[in-house]
Every structure is written in structure tokens, then in C-alpha cells.
Design a protein around this motif. Structure first.
Motif, PDB file in Angstrom:
ATOM      1  N   PHE A   1       0.565  11.716   2.799  1.00  0.00           N
ATOM      2  CA  PHE A   1       0.203  11.719   4.219  1.00  0.00           C
ATOM      3  C   PHE A   1       1.222  10.927   5.039  1.00  0.00           C
ATOM      4  CE2 PHE A   1      -1.907   9.693   7.822  1.00  0.00           C
ATOM      5  CZ  PHE A   1      -2.480  10.775   8.468  1.00  0.00           C
ATOM      6  N   ALA A   2       1.645   9.761   4.523  1.00  0.00           N
ATOM      7  CA  ALA A   2       2.589   8.914   5.257  1.00  0.00           C
ATOM      8  C   ALA A   2       3.994   9.480   5.251  1.00  0.00           C
ATOM      9  CB  ALA A   2       2.596   7.504   4.659  1.00  0.00           C
TER      10      ALA A   2
ATOM     11  N   THR B   1       5.931   5.083   4.533  1.00  0.00           N
ATOM     12  CA  THR B   1       6.662   4.907   5.797  1.00  0.00           C
ATOM     13  C   THR B   1       8.093   4.459   5.541  1.00  0.00           C
ATOM     14  OG1 THR B   1       4.585   4.299   6.904  1.00  0.00           O
ATOM     15  CG2 THR B   1       6.649   3.718   8.013  1.00  0.00           C
TER      16      THR B   1
ATOM     17  N   TYR C   1      -8.910  17.847   2.643  1.00  0.00           N
ATOM     18  CA  TYR C   1      -9.094  17.230   3.957  1.00  0.00           C
ATOM     19  C   TYR C   1      -8.942  18.274   5.059  1.00  0.00           C
ATOM     20  CZ  TYR C   1      -8.295  14.200   7.981  1.00  0.00           C
ATOM     21  OH  TYR C   1      -8.368  13.604   9.215  1.00  0.00           O
TER      22      TYR C   1
ATOM     23  N   PHE D   1      -3.065  10.827  -2.067  1.00  0.00           N
ATOM     24  CA  PHE D   1      -3.290  11.352  -0.718  1.00  0.00           C
ATOM     25  C   PHE D   1      -2.460  10.581   0.305  1.00  0.00           C
ATOM     26  CE2 PHE D   1      -5.386  11.160   3.399  1.00  0.00           C
ATOM     27  CZ  PHE D   1      -5.659  12.489   3.671  1.00  0.00           C
ATOM     28  N   ASP D   2      -2.628   9.243   0.329  1.00  0.00           N
ATOM     29  CA  ASP D   2      -2.048   8.435   1.393  1.00  0.00           C
ATOM     30  C   ASP D   2      -0.532   8.422   1.376  1.00  0.00           C
ATOM     31  OD1 ASP D   2      -2.323   7.190  -1.009  1.00  0.00           O
ATOM     32  OD2 ASP D   2      -3.203   5.339  -0.242  1.00  0.00           O
TER      33      ASP D   2
ATOM     34  N   SER E   1       0.849  -1.193   0.000  1.00  0.00           N
ATOM     35  CA  SER E   1       0.000   0.000   0.000  1.00  0.00           C
ATOM     36  C   SER E   1       0.884   1.241   0.000  1.00  0.00           C
ATOM     37  CB  SER E   1      -0.917   0.000   1.226  1.00  0.00           C
ATOM     38  OG  SER E   1      -0.156   0.223   2.404  1.00  0.00           O
TER      39      SER E   1
ATOM     40  N   VAL F   1       0.680   3.624   1.998  1.00  0.00           N
ATOM     41  CA  VAL F   1       1.036   3.958   3.386  1.00  0.00           C
ATOM     42  C   VAL F   1       2.323   3.244   3.785  1.00  0.00           C
ATOM     43  CG1 VAL F   1       0.292   3.789   5.789  1.00  0.00           C
ATOM     44  CG2 VAL F   1      -1.356   4.411   4.027  1.00  0.00           C
TER      45      VAL F   1
END
Length: 369
Positions: free
Chosen positions: A310-311, A127, A328, A306-307, A121, A123
Motif C-alpha cells: 500500500f505504501a 515510503t 480491500y 498489505f501495508d 513499520s 509503512v
């Protein structure tokens, strides 16, 4: 007739569900974007808020309002991210596919390694790459393994920008780019013998280019200059995205390369074509439909990103903003639901501009068959 009625009844629940939960909610979101929901803090979270119709005021504020400069930078970020992400994924995927097409030893192992990132993913990818791009570690300390000084590039924390332009030049650049796209469509229509499409695209492109050079420089969205550019903090995000999706394009290109008839390649050799000429004039044109399909998928992913951001960089770092992040923040932190809905509609339109022409062309080809 009976079979048609049965088929309709079977499809009816799905049609109703899609109509309500997809198009119904899109319509509701469009209505909210045309109201003032969120302007009055006392009404923002009310059980039955009083909404007033304001037309396109929210859209106008996003593009010309003094307080929405962050949205405009996020839109510029999205344009640059989409371009470099697509170019990197397509280029690296093609190189990997060409290398694997030579049937090297351990091909199955390398194919699995290149495809593995796609199973993660965004995310997880974000990371991992956030750790790799730490200013005092990760990629920056790799040169020390060879006795060289470490790198000092701040990656996700830099505020430096390149390719800076004035936001007031947006109408000119938009008309110029779209006009050139129409001219390319006219060229393709000419090659395919489609006279009506060629005339329409040629006329549209000519009008847009004429407007761009005659009136574009005189149109000003703001009464003052507002510089925006490619934020170098996005370089790390682009690297992570390309790392994840290049395996997908590699798989597409490899399937395309393996599907090219051997007779075509042998005919090119008989005609005296060098390996480079074979790729340039034979293989790459045959891979054009695969490239177009990959561009549609990658563009769709980029516009909704987005994700991953964000991560990697969080929500509060403006240099890595994209419209989805800003939406958001506006809607769920600032309770400005109408303006957040307006950004959602703009993203929907961008995705539609990418997907609908592709679907229309595919349907047209099926009708011809």
C-alpha cells in the motif's frame, strides 16, 4: 480441585473474549462468504440486507470467473512474493550472522545497524523505498557517482512478467508441489523413525503425484488460456521487505551459532572437516530448527502483506496486487462484502496451513519430553 476452579475462573474472561471476537467473527465471516451480500447494489449498504445462501459460488467465481482475473494474478503475486521474500531474508540473515560470528571489530555497532530496520513499520519502510526506487532518482542514479550511465529499470511501474504459466495448469502444479512436500515429510519421518507418519505421507504424496501426471493436465479451470507470472514490479517490494526482515533472521541465526557447543566444532576439525564441510554437515543441520521457526514467522508475514505494498505502490496498481489488497478493494470500494469475505477465509486457510503443522510438531515434541 479448588485451584483448578480458580484457574478456570481467571481464564474465563479471556476465553469468552477470544471466543466472541476471534472465532465468533471468523464464523460470521465464513457465513458471509457463503451468501450473495454485495451482488445487489441496493442491498449492499442496507441497514438490514437480505442475504441469500449461495454456497461456494463466491469461491468458484474467484478461481474461475471471467471478471476476477485480477484476483488470480494477485494470488500468483503472493506465491512469488512469499518464496523470494523468505529465501532472501533467510539467505541474507544467515550471511550476516556468519559474518558477525567471526567477532569482527565493531560487532555491536553492525549488529545494531542490521537490526534497526526491523524496528520500523512497513509503512515507513515502504515510503523510504518508494523514494529510493523512483525511476528518475534514487537507486537508478547511483551509477552516475562512478561516471556510469544511470539505470533505466522502472521498478514499481513496470508491467513486465517472467515465469509465465497458464492458470489452467494450477491444479497440476498444486498437486505436484504438495505431493513433493509429502514425500519430503515421508523422508524426514523415515530419518526420525516415525513409521505411521512415514506411511501416511508416502501414500498421500504418491496419490497426489499420480493424480497430477494422470489427470492434472486434463483439468481446465477456464475455457480459455489465461497467462499469469511473476510481475517484475514486485522486485522493489521484495527488496524492501528483505531489507527490513533480514535483521530478524540474522539475530536468530547469530543466537543459534553462539549456542553451538565448542566441543562439536572442535570434533569436526579433529575429524579433518574443512570450514565449508563444518558448515555444511555440522552447523547448518544444527540450525535447522531456527530456520523452520524463521520460515513460519516470515511466511505468516508474507501471506498477510498489505501495508508495505500500500505504501510503495498504492491500491490501484494491478501488477503489485496481493489478495489482501484485492480484498480491500472488493469489500470497501466495490461493496462486494461476500466475495471480500471469501478472500479473507482463503487467506486464513493459507496462514493455517503454515502455522498449524508447526504448532502440531512442537506440541508433539513437548509430549515426548
Amino acid at each position: 480441585m479448588r485451584d483448578r476452579i480458580t484457574a478456570f475462573l481467571v481464564l474465563l474472561p479471556s476465553l469468552v473474549a477470544v471466543g466472541i471476537f476471534v472465532y465468533g467473527f471468523i464464523g460470521q465471516n465464513l457465513y458471509v462468504s457463503l451468501t450473495d451480500w454485495g451482488k445487489n447494489p441496493a442491498q449492499a449498504l442496507a441497514q438490514r440486507p437480505e442475504l441469500h445462501f449461495v454456497g461456494l459460488a463466491n469461491y468458484r467465481e474467484l478461481f474461475t470467473g471471467f471478471v476476477d482475473v485480477r484476483f488470480r494474478q494477485s494470488a500468483v503475486n503472493l506465491i512469488f512474493f512469499t518464496f523470494f521474500f523468505m529465501a532472501g531474508s533467510l539467505g541474507l540473515g544467515l550471511l550476516l550472522a556468519v559474518a558477525l560470528d567471526q567477532s569482527p571489530k565493531g560487532e555491536g555497532f553492525f549488529r545494531t545497524v542490521f537490526l534497526f530496520p526491523m524496528a520500523l513499520s512497513f509503512v515507513v519502510t515502504g515510503t523510504i523505498w518508494r523514494w529510493l526506487l523512483q525511476p528518475q532518482g534514487g537507486v537508478n542514479v547511483l551509477p552516475t557517482l562512478f561516471g556510469l550511465p544511470p539505470l533505466s529499470f522502472p521498478w514499481l511501474t513496470t508491467r513486465e512478467q517472467v515465469l509465465v504459466f497458464d492458470w489452467n495448469q494450477l491444479p497440476f502444479y498444486t498437486a505436484l508441489v504438495v505431493g513433493l512436500v509429502f514425500l519430503y515429510v515421508a523422508y524426514r519421518a523415515h530419518r526420525e523413525g516415525e513409521r505411521k507418519r512415514r506411511l501416511f505421507a508416502l501414500l498421500s504424496g504418491g496419490v497426489l503425484l499420480l493424480w497430477a501426471f494422470a489427470f492434472g493436465p486434463r483439468v481446465h479451470l477456464l475455457p480459455y488460456p489465461e497467462p499469469h507470472g511473476f510481475s517484475l514490479a514486485l522486485v522493489g517490494v521484495i527488496l524492501a521487505a528483505v531489507w527490513q526482515m533480514s535483521g530478524y533472521t540474522m539475530a536468530l541465526y547469530l543466537a543459534g551459532l553462539r549456542g553451538i557447543p565448542v566441543e562439536v566444532l572442535e570434533a569436526a576439525k579433529v575429524d579433518g572437516a574443512s570450514p565449508w564441510q563444518t558448515y555444511r554437515y555440522v552447523i547448518l543441520p544444527l540450525l535447522a530448527p531456527i530456520t523452520l521457526s524463521a520460515m513460519i514467522v516470515l511466511g505468516h508475514i508474507a501471506l498477510k502483506i498489505f501495508d508495505l505494498i500500500f505504501a510503495m505502490a498504492g491500491l490501484d496498481y494491478a501488477p503489485t496486487d496481493v489478495p489482501a489488497i484485492y480484498m480491500y478493494l472488493l469489500a470497501f470500494r466495490g461493496n462486494q462484502f461476500a466475495k471480500g469475505a471469501a478472500i479473507g477465509i482463503l487467506l486464513l486457510l493459507l496462514v493455517a496451513l503454515v502455522v498449524i503443522p508447526y504448532l502440531a510438531s512442537q506440541l508433539r515434541k513437548e509430549v515426548r519430553r
